[in-house]
Design a protein around this motif. Structure first.
Motif, PDB file in Angstrom:
ATOM      1  N   LEU B   3      33.376  51.499  47.088  1.00 63.39           N
ATOM      2  CA  LEU B   3      34.550  50.810  46.559  1.00 63.39           C
ATOM      3  C   LEU B   3      34.357  49.302  46.615  1.00 63.39           C
ATOM      4  CD1 LEU B   3      37.597  51.049  45.723  1.00 63.39           C
ATOM      5  CD2 LEU B   3      38.122  50.842  48.137  1.00 63.39           C
ATOM      6  N   LEU B   4      33.912  48.836  47.767  1.00 62.85           N
ATOM      7  CA  LEU B   4      33.707  47.393  47.927  1.00 62.85           C
ATOM      8  C   LEU B   4      32.618  46.893  46.984  1.00 62.85           C
ATOM      9  CD1 LEU B   4      33.979  46.882  51.789  1.00 62.85           C
ATOM     10  CD2 LEU B   4      35.478  45.949  50.048  1.00 62.85           C
ATOM     11  N   LEU B   5      31.576  47.715  46.869  1.00 61.41           N
ATOM     12  CA  LEU B   5      30.473  47.309  45.995  1.00 61.41           C
ATOM     13  C   LEU B   5      30.960  47.236  44.546  1.00 61.41           C
ATOM     14  CD1 LEU B   5      27.515  46.617  46.370  1.00 61.41           C
ATOM     15  CD2 LEU B   5      26.938  48.975  45.864  1.00 61.41           C
ATOM     16  N   LEU B   6      31.740  48.262  44.171  1.00 60.86           N
ATOM     17  CA  LEU B   6      32.273  48.273  42.804  1.00 60.86           C
ATOM     18  C   LEU B   6      33.201  47.078  42.581  1.00 60.86           C
ATOM     19  CD1 LEU B   6      33.022  52.063  42.287  1.00 60.86           C
ATOM     20  CD2 LEU B   6      31.551  50.643  40.856  1.00 60.86           C
ATOM     21  N   ASN B   7      34.013  46.803  43.584  1.00 61.53           N
ATOM     22  CA  ASN B   7      34.909  45.650  43.489  1.00 61.53           C
ATOM     23  C   ASN B   7      34.123  44.361  43.348  1.00 61.53           C
ATOM     24  OD1 ASN B   7      37.307  46.955  43.538  1.00 61.53           O
ATOM     25  ND2 ASN B   7      37.707  46.646  45.714  1.00 61.53           N
ATOM     26  N   ALA B   8      33.043  44.287  44.121  1.00 61.95           N
ATOM     27  CA  ALA B   8      32.217  43.077  44.063  1.00 61.95           C
ATOM     28  C   ALA B   8      31.633  42.906  42.663  1.00 61.95           C
ATOM     29  CB  ALA B   8      31.111  43.129  45.109  1.00 61.95           C
ATOM     30  N   ILE B   9      31.163  44.025  42.103  1.00 64.02           N
ATOM     31  CA  ILE B   9      30.577  43.957  40.750  1.00 64.02           C
ATOM     32  C   ILE B   9      31.658  43.585  39.724  1.00 64.02           C
ATOM     33  CG2 ILE B   9      29.466  45.314  38.930  1.00 64.02           C
ATOM     34  CD1 ILE B   9      28.055  46.867  41.244  1.00 64.02           C
ATOM     35  N   LYS B  10      32.860  44.196  39.908  1.00 64.16           N
ATOM     36  CA  LYS B  10      33.965  43.836  39.002  1.00 64.16           C
ATOM     37  C   LYS B  10      34.303  42.370  39.157  1.00 64.16           C
ATOM     38  CE  LYS B  10      36.601  47.987  39.145  1.00 64.16           C
ATOM     39  NZ  LYS B  10      37.821  48.601  39.631  1.00 64.16           N
ATOM     40  N   GLY B  11      34.251  41.928  40.390  1.00 63.75           N
ATOM     41  CA  GLY B  11      34.581  40.531  40.686  1.00 63.75           C
ATOM     42  C   GLY B  11      33.665  39.545  39.979  1.00 63.75           C
ATOM     43  N   LEU B  12      32.417  40.003  39.714  1.00 61.10           N
ATOM     44  CA  LEU B  12      31.471  39.129  39.003  1.00 61.10           C
ATOM     45  C   LEU B  12      32.056  38.705  37.660  1.00 61.10           C
ATOM     46  CD1 LEU B  12      27.992  40.835  39.548  1.00 61.10           C
ATOM     47  CD2 LEU B  12      28.738  38.630  40.414  1.00 61.10           C
ATOM     48  N   ARG B  13      32.716  39.662  37.028  1.00 58.59           N
ATOM     49  CA  ARG B  13      33.267  39.372  35.694  1.00 58.59           C
ATOM     50  C   ARG B  13      34.430  38.393  35.792  1.00 58.59           C
ATOM     51  NH1 ARG B  13      34.731  44.726  33.125  1.00 58.59           N
ATOM     52  NH2 ARG B  13      33.576  45.908  34.638  1.00 58.59           N
ATOM     53  N   LYS B  14      35.162  38.518  36.911  1.00 57.07           N
ATOM     54  CA  LYS B  14      36.312  37.617  37.076  1.00 57.07           C
ATOM     55  C   LYS B  14      35.856  36.217  37.455  1.00 57.07           C
ATOM     56  CE  LYS B  14      39.754  40.951  38.625  1.00 57.07           C
ATOM     57  NZ  LYS B  14      40.555  41.384  39.753  1.00 57.07           N
ATOM     58  N   LYS B  15      34.730  36.128  38.114  1.00 56.66           N
ATOM     59  CA  LYS B  15      34.253  34.822  38.576  1.00 56.66           C
ATOM     60  C   LYS B  15      33.190  34.282  37.637  1.00 56.66           C
ATOM     61  CE  LYS B  15      36.470  35.363  42.488  1.00 56.66           C
ATOM     62  NZ  LYS B  15      37.750  34.730  42.644  1.00 56.66           N
ATOM     63  N   LYS B  16      33.465  34.394  36.348  1.00 59.02           N
ATOM     64  CA  LYS B  16      32.417  34.034  35.357  1.00 59.02           C
ATOM     65  C   LYS B  16      31.920  32.615  35.550  1.00 59.02           C
ATOM     66  CE  LYS B  16      33.919  36.796  31.405  1.00 59.02           C
ATOM     67  NZ  LYS B  16      35.312  36.965  31.495  1.00 59.02           N
ATOM     68  N   ILE B  17      32.880  31.691  35.684  1.00 59.12           N
ATOM     69  CA  ILE B  17      32.470  30.294  35.760  1.00 59.12           C
ATOM     70  C   ILE B  17      31.636  30.041  37.004  1.00 59.12           C
ATOM     71  CG2 ILE B  17      33.311  27.918  36.068  1.00 59.12           C
ATOM     72  CD1 ILE B  17      35.607  28.589  34.235  1.00 59.12           C
ATOM     73  N   GLN B  18      32.104  30.604  38.106  1.00 59.73           N
ATOM     74  CA  GLN B  18      31.389  30.366  39.366  1.00 59.73           C
ATOM     75  C   GLN B  18      30.004  31.004  39.346  1.00 59.73           C
ATOM     76  OE1 GLN B  18      34.465  31.850  41.816  1.00 59.73           O
ATOM     77  NE2 GLN B  18      35.762  30.098  41.388  1.00 59.73           N
ATOM     78  N   MET B  19      29.928  32.236  38.839  1.00 63.02           N
ATOM     79  CA  MET B  19      28.626  32.898  38.763  1.00 63.02           C
ATOM     80  C   MET B  19      27.716  32.166  37.800  1.00 63.02           C
ATOM     81  SD  MET B  19      28.266  35.174  40.968  1.00 63.02           S
ATOM     82  CE  MET B  19      26.621  35.587  40.450  1.00 63.02           C
ATOM     83  N   ALA B  20      28.297  31.716  36.690  1.00 66.37           N
ATOM     84  CA  ALA B  20      27.492  30.961  35.725  1.00 66.37           C
ATOM     85  C   ALA B  20      26.951  29.695  36.376  1.00 66.37           C
ATOM     86  CB  ALA B  20      28.328  30.595  34.497  1.00 66.37           C
ATOM     87  N   GLY B  21      27.774  29.082  37.211  1.00 62.90           N
ATOM     88  CA  GLY B  21      27.345  27.877  37.922  1.00 62.90           C
ATOM     89  C   GLY B  21      26.166  28.165  38.841  1.00 62.90           C
ATOM     90  N   ILE B  22      26.258  29.277  39.576  1.00 65.84           N
ATOM     91  CA  ILE B  22      25.174  29.636  40.501  1.00 65.84           C
ATOM     92  C   ILE B  22      23.897  29.932  39.718  1.00 65.84           C
ATOM     93  CG2 ILE B  22      24.366  31.345  42.169  1.00 65.84           C
ATOM     94  CD1 ILE B  22      27.352  31.687  42.923  1.00 65.84           C
ATOM     95  N   ILE B  23      24.044  30.745  38.675  1.00 67.13           N
ATOM     96  CA  ILE B  23      22.867  31.123  37.875  1.00 67.13           C
ATOM     97  C   ILE B  23      22.233  29.872  37.276  1.00 67.13           C
ATOM     98  CG2 ILE B  23      22.126  32.298  35.753  1.00 67.13           C
ATOM     99  CD1 ILE B  23      24.211  34.481  36.471  1.00 67.13           C
TER     100      ILE B  23
END
Lengths: 235, 855
Positions: B3-23
């Protein structure tokens, strides 16, 4: 008594992909000044949606919402904000208090919006939290937090107060105390109250009960008289 | 767990800007790292083997012939019959005077210097030097060769002619393509010059009216950085060339001669051609700094000196090493800076997720899951960021290394190794960020998950106000409500505040780097040429004499290099000089106070030249001031040959290279025993110095070389345009990074306060008020972080420069003006507010009712 609010043929549709979900289906209702109206219904009946559109927190798909003859459904964002500032107060099931501020400061957040100077201590006293003036939210129980929320809402002296499941997270005793505060505010200040709940007992404290189901008003019933919140059946 | 892992993966989509920044940051840091290092690898591998294969010199030396002792009467007779056959009458008279001296020596500095010039002019010194070197080569185990070259100026082009000697053992020429010249009209040139001037093998190449046929492209391994003339110190591929011709053709070339001696040891030196002088670590009998260094030991001989151009020659060979060092250092620093910022962003994302999922986590913990496995589910952010960013960065870096290598090769003539795929960079590109980001975020998640299950499950368990916040709130209570609200919200989460501040600090570092870098070279050029009002610097091969007031069309300058022996402070106390500094020459310049073409400017741009009215005054440069920790009033004691000279420091000139000092010319000339008003250099604007052709024979023979300062400045500015081009690319990248980081911070600020913003809006607060109360809470911290980043970046750059330049004496003026600093701050804040506004617009699209719901 004159109508403060008139809801005329209101529809609200939520688009979920290609499918539309009709949350409100041709709802019409009027609310008189100084009234306590309780909107009752099960989960998914549209009662919260009705509350949200009437209070301007959400937009309608069709219809009119008139405040003293003015259609607020057409108001733009900044005008709606100004309207809420002058006229509306809110109480939420989850309190929505600011945890970095203490009781006094949370009430001050509401009081800062009003034009007239407000005796915050007096308002805090009204809701029975004089002893907890300097406490933070994490130091208060659920009921106490909800009373802070009421004090904050009352601090700017709104003409209408919207209460979305104000006792939803509370036990019977605490819930009744909160309801008592609301009723007292209505009686002392003349604030019109619109309360949304699934608890039929709460309907008895109001002047009218509006039953909703599947986005429609099923019944509007006038209560003969208001019941004391302490005496209402719970649940 | 799932569940947590799935949430984390879902969270990636919500944190687009932040993830894009890291990438983006991982990608950029890896692209720069892989690109720079791959380019340098190709050059470096080939560079060292090239030096070995072409047998590049171990040392370049000069031989000090002592004309008071090393020349016998029979030597003089021999030279008169051979080298001195065609001397002028005046020169013949001088040689007769010298004969008298040899018969009855009475030390005459002036005469001996003139004799030296005469011997060198007619190359009679070669035999003397050969004799000396032959007497030393067995003991020191070396072979040597005389190196010859002539510099020719043809319009704006500078060409260094070298004779092709097939049997050359040291500094063997390298054939890139075609053949070496054999015939009189054949020539081999630099391939880069040919390309820029649209020449190919078989074409005719004309220099000063002489036509040559290009038969090949070649490099001279002791001209890896082809510094041909100080008038054009920055190699210009289009206008600077090295031309290799046959001996016959070389003899015909008319140009400025430059002869030196290349030395190659017969034992393995295992050196990397450092230009530092190694120093013995223990006191030895002769106290020589070279005693322990078998390569430099030859310099102990009082006959053998470091060639005055040795730094140049070794610089020509070893300058590329500085590129390797500086570029690798830059890539490493850049990498770690960006990874640091990425870590900070991941910490914020992880914390937010843990806060939002605390109930689920509480349930998992109460069921028996330990925090180690729960923390592991949050590794999805650093793993995804590192994997995607690392692979993209690697690919971009491999592609980018080609143009990077080409840019380097436009300044250096060295063959390039073929590209070989190095998968170690791929694994580094992925695993370095993955390990560093994962490890840190895992540890932080573990820390955040330390609470007991009940505490996590309790409603409002995340609402606690910590002690620090309560203290701050107590202080805050003295201020109006508006400020209380803001700063209690800011201090509500110390961790978040720290992260925003540190991230702002890192952003500030980038901005300051851009601001300093964009102006650094222009600033250096301005500083270098600030006090120069002459167009021509004419260096003589011998001393001459002119009174200060004799001509008005030139300044006469005396230049001598002497070692500094002692420093005393105002109170007469000796200030220590480092052992390795004892042998390093101090460049003394004698100037007249009436000089009209040169000014000695201090940092405030005051002209200090009037202070040289005092015969004992010396004005030293900023570099010497820092190296020796000098103050006004200190006394500097020099020893030149057997002559002692002491001067008192009266000021500091704003010059940053070498160790130099200005003295009154008349006093210096007398102190050196040269008589009255000796000079070695002319500063002038006279047009006749534009070309040797304009000079009369007598004057031309006295001149060693002429520097055209306008050409030099033009050359530097033109080449700086190329650097500026690179700098603008760096500025563009840094600006994008700054915008990404600021967007991430702004996005975090809006998201973290989403509920508060929505609540205030519901209550009726206007947008501007909400911005003031909520969104701008970090503004003072951002400003403070930026201001702190200014001295930090200046310190970092100075440390990097010192690490790179090492013993090359240069104090690069790394500064930033208040206006530029202000511009940086305004830019940062504007970008921040725009990013906040854009993030808010996204928030505004969500209905208030939805925004207020518990997540």
């Amino acid at each position: 008594m004159e109508n403060l609010i008139e809801i005329q043929n209101v529809y609200k549709t939520y688009q979920l992909g290609k499918v539309g979900s009709q949350a409100l289906n041709d709802v019409s209702l009027s609310v008189r000044k100084g009234e306590i109206v309780v909107i009752l219904g099960p989960s998914g009946s549209g009662k919260t949606t009705l509350l949200n559109v009437v209070s301007g927190l959400d937009k309608i798909s069709k219809g009119k919402i008139l405040y003293q003859g003015k259609n607020i459904a057409k108001y733009r964002d900044y005008k709606m904000t100004r309207f809420r500032k002058k006229n509306l107060g809110f109480i939420f099931q989850t309190y929505n208090l600011l945890e970095h501020l203490n009781v006094y400061e949370n009430v001050l957040v509401g009081a800062s919006l009003g034009k007239a100077k407000v005796d915050i201590d007096s308002i805090i006293d009204t809701v029975g939290l004089k002893k907890h003036r300097k406490k933070y939210m994490y130091q208060l129980s659920g009921g106490e937090q909800q009373r802070v929320s009421i004090a904050r809402a009352l601090a700017k002296n709104p003409s209408v107060m919207f209460c979305d499941e104000p006792t939803g997270a509370l036990d019977e005793k605490t819930g009744k105390v909160v309801l008592q505060s609301l009723v007292e505010a209505n009686e002392k200040l003349g604030t019109t109250m619109i309360i949304v709940t699934h608890n039929p007992g709460i309907a008895l404290i109001g002047d009218r009960t509006v039953r909703m189901n599947s986005g429609k008003i099923m019944e509007i019933k006038e209560n003969e008289k208001r019941m004391n919140p302490v005496e209402i059946p719970w649940g | 767990m799932k569940l947590l892992l799935l949430n984390a993966i879902k969270g990636l989509r919500k944190k687009k800007i932040q993830m894009a920044g890291i990438i983006f940051m991982v990608m950029l840091s890896m692209a720069v790292y892989v690109g720079m290092n791959s380019a340098i690898d190709r050059l470096e591998t080939r560079y060292y083997s090239y030096l070995e294969e072409q047998n590049v010199e171990d040392l370049s030396i000069g031989v000090a012939v002592d004309y008071s002792k090393d020349v016998s009467l029979s030597d003089l007779d021999y030279f008169l019959e051979h080298q001195f056959q065609n001397v002028t009458e005046e020169e013949h008279a001088l040689l007769e005077q010298y004969r008298l001296y040899l018969e009855n020596p009475v030390y005459d500095v002036k005469m001996l210097y003139t004799i030296q010039s005469l011997f060198e002019k007619y190359e009679a010194d070669i035999d003397l030097k050969t004799r000396i070197l032959d007497s030393l080569k067995e003991e020191y185990q070396f072979v040597y060769e005389f190196e010859r070259s002539k510099t020719v100026s043809d319009d704006k082009k500078l060409i260094k002619f070298l004779p092709y000697e097939e049997n050359n053992q040291i500094n063997q020429l390298y054939l890139v393509e075609g053949a070496f010249p054999k015939g009189e009209n054949e020539i081999a040139i630099l391939s880069g010059y040919a390309k820029k001037n649209h020449l190919k093998i078989g074409d005719t190449y004309t220099v000063l009216g002489e036509n040559y046929t290009i038969v090949g492209f070649a490099y001279a391994p002791d001209y890896i950085y082809p510094l041909i003339s100080f008038s054009m110190p920055i190699f210009d591929e289009t206008n600077n060339n090295i031309a290799i011709v046959s001996e016959t053709a070389y003899q015909k070339v008319v140009g400025v001669k430059d002869n030196s001696i290349a030395l190659d040891y017969q034992f393995p030196t295992n050196r990397k051609f450092e230009i530092t002088v190694s120093v013995g670590t223990e006191e030895t009998e002769n106290n020589s700094p070279f005693a322990d260094d078998p390569v430099m030991r030859i310099l102990d001989e009082d006959k053998v000196v470091m060639d005055i151009n040795t730094i140049t020659r070794l610089g020509r060979i070893s300058a590329l090493q500085m590129e390797f060092a500086s570029n690798r250092l830059f890539a490493e620093c850049f990498l770690y800076l960006l990874l640091t910022i990425s870590v900070l962003i991941i910490v914020i994302i992880t914390k937010k997720r843990i806060d939002d999922e605390r109930l689920q986590i509480g349930v998992l913990k109460s069921l028996g899951y330990n925090r180690f496995s729960i923390a592991a589910s949050y590794l999805v952010y650093p793993i995804v960021g590192s994997l995607v960013g690392g692979i993209l960065g690697y690919i971009i870096g491999i592609i980018a290394h080609y143009p990077i290598a080409n840019v380097l090769l436009s300044f250096y003539t060295v063959p390039l190794e073929n590209y070989q795929l190095d998968l170690s960079y791929l694994s580094k590109a992925i695993f370095t960020p993955m390990i560093s980001l994962s490890l840190l975020s895992y540890l932080i998640a573990l820390f955040m998950l330390r609470k007991k299950p009940l505490a996590l499950l309790k409603e409002g368990s995340n609402l606690k106000v910590n002690l620090f916040s309560r203290i701050v709130n107590k202080i805050n209570s003295l201020f109006p409500f508006h400020y209380r609200f803001k700063y209690s919200l800011a201090f509500r989460s110390l961790g978040k505040l720290l992260i925003v501040t540190i991230t702002s600090f890192c952003t500030g570092l980038l901005i300051v780097l851009v601001l300093i870098g964009s102006n650094l070279f222009n600033h250096m050029i301005e500083e270098s040429f600030a006090g120069i009002d002459y167009r021509y610097l004419v260096m003589l091969g011998q001393f001459d004499y002119k009174d200060a007031n004799e001509y008005e069309e030139a300044d006469y300058v005396l230049s001598v290099s002497v070692p500094l022996k002692e420093i005393k402070d105002k109170n007469g106390n000796i200030k220590p000089i480092e052992k390795e500094d004892e042998e390093i020459q101090f460049a003394l310049t004698g100037l007249d106070t009436t000089a009209q073409y040169v000014r000695i400017l201090d940092k405030e741009e005051h002209n200090l030249i009037d202070r040289l009215d005092d015969d004992e005054a010396i004005i030293v440069n900023e570099n010497a001031k820092e190296l020796y920790n000098l103050e006004v009033g200190d006394q500097l004691h020099f020893v030149y040959e057997t002559i002692d000279m002491t001067y008192t420091v009266v000021g500091f000139s704003s010059e940053f290279m070498g160790r130099s000092g200005y003295i009154n010319r008349e006093a210096m000339s007398t102190d050196l025993g040269l008589g009255n008003n000796a000079y070695t250099t002319i500063y002038s604007n006279q047009e006749k110095y534009e070309s040797y052709k304009n000079l009369d024979a007598e004057e031309a023979t006295k001149i060693a070389y002429i520097l055209n300062m306008n050409d030099m400045r033009e050359n530097i500015e033109k080449q700086m345009d190329r650097f500026n081009g690179s700098i603008y690319i760096v500025i563009a990248f840094a600006s994008i990074m700054v915008l990404v980081i600021i967007s991430v911070i702004a996005n975090i600020v809006v998201e973290e306060n989403k509920k508060t913003i929505s609540l205030l809006k519901v209550m009726g607060y206007k947008n501007r008020k909400i911005s003031s109360m909520v969104l701008n809470i970090y503004t003072p911290f951002i400003i403070v972080a930026y201001l702190l980043s200014i001295p930090a970046m200046i310190g970092i750059l100075k440390a990097i420069v010192n690490a790179i330049v090492g013993d090359i004496e240069i104090t690069i003026p790394i500064t930033i003006s208040p206006i530029m600093a202000g511009i940086g701050l305004v830019g940062l804040l504007v970008a921040y507010y725009i990013a906040i506004g854009l993030s808010k617009r996204v928030l505004n699209k969500v209905p208030l009712a939805v925004a207020l719901k518990r997540e």
